[in-house]
Design an enzyme around this catalytic site. Structure first.
Site, PDB file in Angstrom:
ATOM      1  N   LYS A  68       1.415  32.007   2.687  1.00  0.00           N
ATOM      2  CA  LYS A  68       2.646  31.727   1.930  1.00  0.00           C
ATOM      3  C   LYS A  68       3.827  32.203   2.755  1.00  0.00           C
ATOM      4  CE  LYS A  68       4.909  30.493  -1.769  1.00  0.00           C
ATOM      5  NZ  LYS A  68       5.824  29.731  -0.882  1.00  0.00           N
ATOM      6  N   LYS A  92       4.105  41.791   2.306  1.00  0.00           N
ATOM      7  CA  LYS A  92       4.911  41.600   1.099  1.00  0.00           C
ATOM      8  C   LYS A  92       4.057  41.064  -0.056  1.00  0.00           C
ATOM      9  CE  LYS A  92       8.775  39.756   2.182  1.00  0.00           C
ATOM     10  NZ  LYS A  92       9.728  38.708   2.574  1.00  0.00           N
ATOM     11  N   LYS A 104       4.488  31.787   7.949  1.00  0.00           N
ATOM     12  CA  LYS A 104       5.911  31.467   8.143  1.00  0.00           C
ATOM     13  C   LYS A 104       6.005  30.278   9.080  1.00  0.00           C
ATOM     14  CE  LYS A 104       9.935  33.209   6.817  1.00  0.00           C
ATOM     15  NZ  LYS A 104      10.267  33.966   5.609  1.00  0.00           N
ATOM     16  N   THR A 188      15.410  35.941  -5.115  1.00  0.00           N
ATOM     17  CA  THR A 188      15.442  36.995  -4.092  1.00  0.00           C
ATOM     18  C   THR A 188      16.507  38.024  -4.461  1.00  0.00           C
ATOM     19  OG1 THR A 188      14.718  35.396  -2.458  1.00  0.00           O
ATOM     20  CG2 THR A 188      15.691  37.419  -1.606  1.00  0.00           C
ATOM     21  N   ASN A 219      22.009  32.306   0.477  1.00  0.00           N
ATOM     22  CA  ASN A 219      21.254  32.307  -0.774  1.00  0.00           C
ATOM     23  C   ASN A 219      21.044  33.740  -1.281  1.00  0.00           C
ATOM     24  OD1 ASN A 219      18.455  32.771  -2.037  1.00  0.00           O
ATOM     25  ND2 ASN A 219      18.850  30.627  -2.483  1.00  0.00           N
ATOM     26  N   SER A 356       8.316  32.171  -6.273  1.00  0.00           N
ATOM     27  CA  SER A 356       7.587  31.079  -5.609  1.00  0.00           C
ATOM     28  C   SER A 356       6.147  31.030  -6.132  1.00  0.00           C
ATOM     29  CB  SER A 356       7.549  31.289  -4.097  1.00  0.00           C
ATOM     30  OG  SER A 356       8.702  30.741  -3.499  1.00  0.00           O
TER      31      SER A 356
HETATM   32  P1  NAD Z   1      20.888  31.455   4.131  1.00  0.00           P
HETATM   33  O1  NAD Z   1      20.720  30.474   5.208  1.00  0.00           O
HETATM   34  O2  NAD Z   1      21.103  30.982   2.754  1.00  0.00           O
HETATM   35  O3  NAD Z   1      22.087  32.455   4.487  1.00  0.00           O
HETATM   36  C1  NAD Z   1      22.156  33.157   5.692  1.00  0.00           C
HETATM   37  C2  NAD Z   1      23.520  33.841   5.735  1.00  0.00           C
HETATM   38  O4  NAD Z   1      23.579  34.669   6.889  1.00  0.00           O
HETATM   39  C3  NAD Z   1      24.703  32.868   5.849  1.00  0.00           C
HETATM   40  O5  NAD Z   1      25.783  33.340   5.094  1.00  0.00           O
HETATM   41  C4  NAD Z   1      25.042  32.930   7.342  1.00  0.00           C
HETATM   42  O6  NAD Z   1      26.380  32.576   7.595  1.00  0.00           O
HETATM   43  C5  NAD Z   1      24.775  34.391   7.608  1.00  0.00           C
HETATM   44  N1  NAD Z   1      24.564  34.679   9.020  1.00  0.00           N
HETATM   45  C6  NAD Z   1      23.893  33.964   9.939  1.00  0.00           C
HETATM   46  N2  NAD Z   1      23.959  34.567  11.128  1.00  0.00           N
HETATM   47  C7  NAD Z   1      24.670  35.708  10.945  1.00  0.00           C
HETATM   48  C8  NAD Z   1      25.096  36.751  11.790  1.00  0.00           C
HETATM   49  N3  NAD Z   1      24.785  36.760  13.080  1.00  0.00           N
HETATM   50  N4  NAD Z   1      25.817  37.757  11.233  1.00  0.00           N
HETATM   51  C9  NAD Z   1      26.142  37.748   9.939  1.00  0.00           C
HETATM   52  N5  NAD Z   1      25.792  36.781   9.092  1.00  0.00           N
HETATM   53  C10 NAD Z   1      25.056  35.774   9.591  1.00  0.00           C
HETATM   54  O7  NAD Z   1      19.607  32.414   4.240  1.00  0.00           O
HETATM   55  P2  NAD Z   1      18.972  33.326   3.108  1.00  0.00           P
HETATM   56  O8  NAD Z   1      17.924  32.535   2.430  1.00  0.00           O
HETATM   57  O9  NAD Z   1      20.046  33.973   2.320  1.00  0.00           O
HETATM   58  O10 NAD Z   1      18.215  34.408   4.007  1.00  0.00           O
HETATM   59  C11 NAD Z   1      18.866  35.564   4.496  1.00  0.00           C
HETATM   60  C12 NAD Z   1      17.805  36.603   4.832  1.00  0.00           C
HETATM   61  O11 NAD Z   1      17.035  36.893   3.656  1.00  0.00           O
HETATM   62  C13 NAD Z   1      16.792  36.164   5.885  1.00  0.00           C
HETATM   63  O12 NAD Z   1      16.398  37.267   6.651  1.00  0.00           O
HETATM   64  C14 NAD Z   1      15.630  35.681   5.064  1.00  0.00           C
HETATM   65  O13 NAD Z   1      14.404  35.719   5.778  1.00  0.00           O
HETATM   66  C15 NAD Z   1      15.671  36.688   3.934  1.00  0.00           C
HETATM   67  N6  NAD Z   1      14.968  36.229   2.744  1.00  0.00           N
HETATM   68  C16 NAD Z   1      15.384  35.111   2.069  1.00  0.00           C
HETATM   69  C17 NAD Z   1      14.651  34.714   0.960  1.00  0.00           C
HETATM   70  C18 NAD Z   1      15.059  33.515   0.136  1.00  0.00           C
HETATM   71  O14 NAD Z   1      14.430  33.265  -0.882  1.00  0.00           O
HETATM   72  N7  NAD Z   1      16.088  32.785   0.504  1.00  0.00           N
HETATM   73  C19 NAD Z   1      13.537  35.437   0.539  1.00  0.00           C
HETATM   74  C20 NAD Z   1      13.172  36.577   1.235  1.00  0.00           C
HETATM   75  C21 NAD Z   1      13.898  36.949   2.345  1.00  0.00           C
END
Ligand code: NAD
Length: 428
Positions: A68, A92, A104, A188, A219, A356
């Protein structure tokens, strides 16, 4: 040889292994991914040219259930990163007691450079390339950085076309109309919010006394900013890939979200209906955001943001890792020596994979739950496992990160041993 992200991730496992009594077989198995796939994805671009993109899927472990994990679209995606993310997913899912292993995927691409049609062809091409490697009982996909519900919908549709049957359970985080779950988009952030409330209350850190800086306004980061501000926490700084904003008096998060959606930029604003006025603020870099004098720092963007180079500058008292792998193992030691309390990614951001899981269950049953039921189940799981990790950290006098790995390792070790260990064969 230079150190990889995976080498660094494995250090956390080594540390936790000292505290658990799992078999040698199990610990050996957990140091290697089960299967890795690298694919080339040919995509017809809008101008008629052909571009080949590199894609990956890693199934790190599937002892506790099908793989997953999300799919990331980013120019820096590589096998080392995908393998590390799959490793974290394994721990996790075990930590949250979900019947999944860890996996992944990713594509090396800057999605901002592609048109919507090119993005769709790329997403469908990725599924064409990895279809034999995934499935509702094999390995299940989800959104991650720069992927979203729309992309998950295309992926599910493409897999269903290949399989010649509707297969919603192969992908989670889909649009609701295609079998997505209520509450997945905010899961999340919601999960992280429960973890934060639980931990901060143990230190008598009440919302109104707590200032917060959040790196990443996607997100996870943006929804969490909303929840925190609504609960009375003072979110004073937020950023995205272009940079950040800081206002000592606190930011109006709904206005900033509205402005970003409308104008694709980040400004400290206060909006009434569609009229937004700029409020007093400072523009800051992402590096400056990390070293702000706040109570809580939330990295919610990418990995390797706090390293040996900048850990000395961190002034926050608590760091909640919403992003996966934002702190290197070397930085962990510096933060610990400074008395900064770190709550790890595999616990803090686990709300996403938990809902999920609920989506996968609903897809397989063909019966859909109300939002209140989903949120109540999510809350129960997050609180239960947060308390268990906290108790382990107190019992062994270890960091919350090591405690989280100990907790996941015990479940993984048990499952691996149940399949037969060396002792079993020697004694029979
Ligand atoms: P997303 O694509 O929705 O948002 C990413 C954000 O990070 C954006 O605002 C982008 O502009 C910003 N960003 C990108 N590069 C950057 C940088 N160098 N410095 C500062 N900001 C930067 O992604 P997301 O889903 O919010 O995921 C963010 C983190 O959370 C990731 O590490 C992801 O693996 C983790 N995560 C997300 C989920 C989920 O359900 N979406 C679940 C678990 C973990």
């Amino acid at each position: 040889m230079s150190k990889t992200l995976f080498d660094d991730a494995s250090k956390r496992l080594e540390k936790a292994l000292k505290y658990v009594s799992i078999s040698e077989d199990a610990s050996a198995r957990l140091k290697h991914p089960k299967a890795s796939l690298t694919v080339s994805i040919p995509v017809r671009m809008d101008d008629g040219s052909l571009r080949i993109f590199q894609g990956y899927r890693v199934r790190y472990d599937d002892t506790r259930g099908p793989g997953k994990g999300g799919v990331r679209y980013h120019p820096d995606v590589c096998l080392d990163e995908v393998q590390s993310l799959a490793f974290w997913m394994t721990f996790k899912c075990a930590l949250l007691k979900l019947p999944f292993g860890g996996a992944k995927g990713g594509i090396t691409v800057n999605p901002k450079e592609l048109s919507k049609h090119e993005l769709e062809r790329l997403s469908r091409g990725y599924i064409e390339a990895i279809a034999d490697f995934i499935g509702p009982d094999v390995d299940i996909l989800a959104p991650d950085v720069y992927t979203n519900a729309m992309i998950m919908g295309w992926m599910m549709d493409q897999y269903s076309i290949i399989e010649r049957k509707i297969s919603p359970a192969v992908v989670t985080g889909k649009p609701i109309t295609m079998g997505g779950s209520l509450g997945r988009e905010t899961a999340t952030a919601t999960g992280a919010f429960y973890v934060m409330n639980t931990i901060l209350s143990k230190f008598n850190q009440t919302p109104e006394k707590t200032t917060i800086a959040i790196q990443g306004f996607g997100n996870a980061g943006a929804y969490l900013a909303d929840l925190l501000a609504n609960a009375g926490y003072k979110v004073v700084a937020v950023s995205d890939s272009q940079g950040g904003i800081y206002a000592k008096q606190g930011l109006d998060i709904p206005s900033i979200r509205h402005y970003k959606q409308e104008y694709r930029g980040m400004k400290a604003v206060y909006c009434e209906n569609s009229v937004c006025n700029i409020v007093e603020h400072n523009c800051i870099t992402n590096e400056e955001l990390l070293s702000l004098d706040v109570d809580v720092l939330i990295p919610a963007a990418l990995e390797n943001q706090i390293t040996e180079n900048n850990a000395h500058n961190i002034k926050a008292k608590y760091i909640f890792e919403v992003a996966n792998g934002p702190i290197t193992s070397g930085a962990d030691e510096i933060l610990e020596s400074k008395g900064i309390y770190v709550i790890p990614d595999i616990l803090v951001n686990a709300g996403g994979v938990t809902v999920s899981y609920f989506e996968w269950v609903q897809n397989r049953n063909g019966f859909y739950w109300e939002l209140t039921e989903i949120n109540q189940k999510l809350k129960q799981k997050m609180l239960e496992e947060t308390e268990k990790v906290w108790a382990i950290s107190q019992e062994y006098n270890v960091s919350m990160r090591t405690a989280a790995y100990i907790h996941g390792l015990n479940r993984l070790g048990e499952a691996l041993d149940a399949k037969g260990t060396r002792d079993y064969y020697l004694n029979n």
